[in-house]
Design a protein around this motif. Structure first.
Motif, PDB file in Angstrom:
ATOM      1  N   GLN A  73      47.241  39.235  34.310  1.00 24.71           N
ATOM      2  CA  GLN A  73      45.980  39.101  34.920  1.00 24.71           C
ATOM      3  C   GLN A  73      44.691  40.560  33.993  1.00 24.71           C
ATOM      4  O   GLN A  73      44.059  40.018  34.220  1.00 24.71           O
ATOM      5  CB  GLN A  73      46.654  40.008  35.816  1.00 24.71           C
ATOM      6  CG  GLN A  73      47.659  40.210  36.807  1.00 24.71           C
ATOM      7  CD  GLN A  73      48.322  40.951  38.193  1.00 24.71           C
ATOM      8  OE1 GLN A  73      47.761  41.758  37.641  1.00 24.71           O
ATOM      9  NE2 GLN A  73      49.004  40.648  39.124  1.00 24.71           N
ATOM     10  N   ILE A  85      38.757  36.929  41.979  1.00 26.15           N
ATOM     11  CA  ILE A  85      40.080  36.203  42.396  1.00 26.15           C
ATOM     12  C   ILE A  85      40.384  35.228  43.721  1.00 26.15           C
ATOM     13  O   ILE A  85      39.950  35.356  44.665  1.00 26.15           O
ATOM     14  CB  ILE A  85      40.426  37.939  42.499  1.00 26.15           C
ATOM     15  CG1 ILE A  85      40.467  38.687  41.859  1.00 26.15           C
ATOM     16  CG2 ILE A  85      42.537  38.063  43.725  1.00 26.15           C
ATOM     17  CD1 ILE A  85      40.372  40.610  42.772  1.00 26.15           C
ATOM     18  N   PRO A  86      40.519  33.853  42.945  1.00 23.86           N
ATOM     19  CA  PRO A  86      41.410  33.404  43.630  1.00 23.86           C
ATOM     20  C   PRO A  86      42.137  33.288  45.458  1.00 23.86           C
ATOM     21  O   PRO A  86      41.333  32.930  46.275  1.00 23.86           O
ATOM     22  CB  PRO A  86      42.503  32.208  43.295  1.00 23.86           C
ATOM     23  CG  PRO A  86      42.436  32.582  41.553  1.00 23.86           C
ATOM     24  CD  PRO A  86      42.143  34.359  41.840  1.00 23.86           C
ATOM     25  N   LYS A  87      42.746  34.275  45.511  1.00 23.78           N
ATOM     26  CA  LYS A  87      43.167  34.741  47.181  1.00 23.78           C
ATOM     27  C   LYS A  87      41.826  35.950  47.543  1.00 23.78           C
ATOM     28  O   LYS A  87      41.995  35.311  49.237  1.00 23.78           O
ATOM     29  CB  LYS A  87      44.063  35.606  46.955  1.00 23.78           C
ATOM     30  CG  LYS A  87      45.712  35.256  46.733  1.00 23.78           C
ATOM     31  CD  LYS A  87      46.781  36.099  46.586  1.00 23.78           C
ATOM     32  CE  LYS A  87      47.789  35.887  46.296  1.00 23.78           C
ATOM     33  NZ  LYS A  87      49.194  36.485  45.926  1.00 23.78           N
ATOM     34  N   LEU A  88      41.116  36.186  47.244  1.00 22.99           N
ATOM     35  CA  LEU A  88      39.987  36.716  47.744  1.00 22.99           C
ATOM     36  C   LEU A  88      38.716  35.949  48.269  1.00 22.99           C
ATOM     37  O   LEU A  88      37.560  36.261  48.485  1.00 22.99           O
ATOM     38  CB  LEU A  88      39.585  38.198  47.477  1.00 22.99           C
ATOM     39  CG  LEU A  88      40.285  38.719  47.114  1.00 22.99           C
ATOM     40  CD1 LEU A  88      40.059  39.668  46.566  1.00 22.99           C
ATOM     41  CD2 LEU A  88      40.915  39.607  48.991  1.00 22.99           C
ATOM     42  N   ARG A  89      38.361  34.837  47.431  1.00 20.13           N
ATOM     43  CA  ARG A  89      37.438  33.667  47.468  1.00 20.13           C
ATOM     44  C   ARG A  89      36.588  33.228  48.592  1.00 20.13           C
ATOM     45  O   ARG A  89      35.683  33.322  49.094  1.00 20.13           O
ATOM     46  CB  ARG A  89      37.475  32.587  46.392  1.00 20.13           C
ATOM     47  CG  ARG A  89      35.974  31.752  45.904  1.00 20.13           C
ATOM     48  CD  ARG A  89      36.265  30.972  44.738  1.00 20.13           C
ATOM     49  NE  ARG A  89      37.407  31.629  43.150  1.00 20.13           N
ATOM     50  CZ  ARG A  89      37.837  31.380  42.582  1.00 20.13           C
ATOM     51  NH1 ARG A  89      37.884  29.479  42.543  1.00 20.13           N
ATOM     52  NH2 ARG A  89      38.408  32.670  41.503  1.00 20.13           N
TER      53      ARG A  89
END
Length: 266
Positions: free
Chosen positions: A103, A254-258
């Motif tokens: 990270q 951040i992929p999860k928040l895209r």
């Protein structure tokens, strides 16, 4: 002085010597007649009415209190900004060291992108606002408004607040023009000229210079201005767009928040 003359300017701007003013005069005369008849009725009766006096703080005192609070908040924000500039990099490095190695790259990429976009946004905005302020000051000087340098300074600084700053400046220029000038077209010249100037700069020159237009829906920006302004006052209004820039970068990296980024994007 301008605060004392503002009601007169608003009256001239909205009413003037029009039919509306004559109707208001008729209503005032009717109200005076009713008041006179009611006072005669009251004198004839035995019960004497009780006079109630409400003591409230004047609007000038309230304005000065708000201005004092705003200046205090701005000074605290400047002090915080200074300390962040001095020790902010060390805080970021210490924070990144505490993250897992996977990270750390994402955190550094978010930091670099945020710094780059905010610096680009503030740099171009400062240059364009300076140009708008100088042009507005010259325009006010050309039509004979008093203190043209003051209005140029206000016009330049107010553009740091999206939407609301332009509306505030147009309102101030309209009131000042109504107080100071007598010709109708000259009264409208300063506010309309500033509106055309800031529209030209905002929609054409700024995107052309830096090739960057915030990819956030204007509704989201407008809501964020009200939210941060409610939370932090005038300082929050000034920081609303830079904060949204940082939030946009975080959501995008951040992929999860895209998916959230795609919702608020233009």
């Amino acid at each position: 002085k301008w605060a004392e003359e503002a009601p007169q300017g608003i009256s001239r701007l909205l009413v003037g010597q029009s039919e509306i003013k004559r109707q208001i005069s008729k209503v005032t005369e009717s109200a005076e007649k009713v008041e006179k008849s009611m006072s005669e009725l009251s004198d004839s009766s035995q019960a004497k009415p009780t006079t109630v006096v409400l003591q409230t703080e004047s609007w000038r005192s309230q304005l000065m209190s708000k201005a004092r609070d705003g200046v205090a908040g701005l000074l605290l924000a400047l002090a915080l900004t200074y300390f962040l500039l001095v020790g902010g990099d060390r805080i970021i490095k210490n924070f990144v060291r505490q993250l897992p190695r996977v990270q750390q790259k994402t955190a550094l990429r978010i930091t670099r992108d945020s710094q780059h976009q905010i610096a680009q946004y503030l740099g171009v905005l400062a240059l364009s606002n300076t140009a708008v302020g100088v042009a507005t000051g010259l325009m006010c000087w050309a039509i004979g408004l008093p203190d043209p340098a003051v209005w140029g300074l206000i016009a330049g600084l107010a553009r740091f607040i999206p939407y609301l700053g332009v509306i505030l400046t147009i309102s101030l220029l309209a009131v000042v023009s109504a107080v100071s000038l007598d010709v109708v077209w000259m009264m409208a010249f300063a506010p309309l000229g500033y509106l055309v100037l800031t529209t030209l700069v905002g929609f054409f020159i700024e995107p052309w210079v830096h090739g960057f237009r915030m990819a956030i829906n204007p509704v989201v920006i407008f809501v964020s201005i009200f939210f941060w302004g409610w939370l932090w006052g005038p300082v929050g209004v000034l920081l609303a767009v830079p904060l949204m820039t940082v939030i946009q970068v975080v959501l995008k990296q951040i992929p999860k928040l895209r998916p959230v980024y795609k919702v608020i994007a233009r």
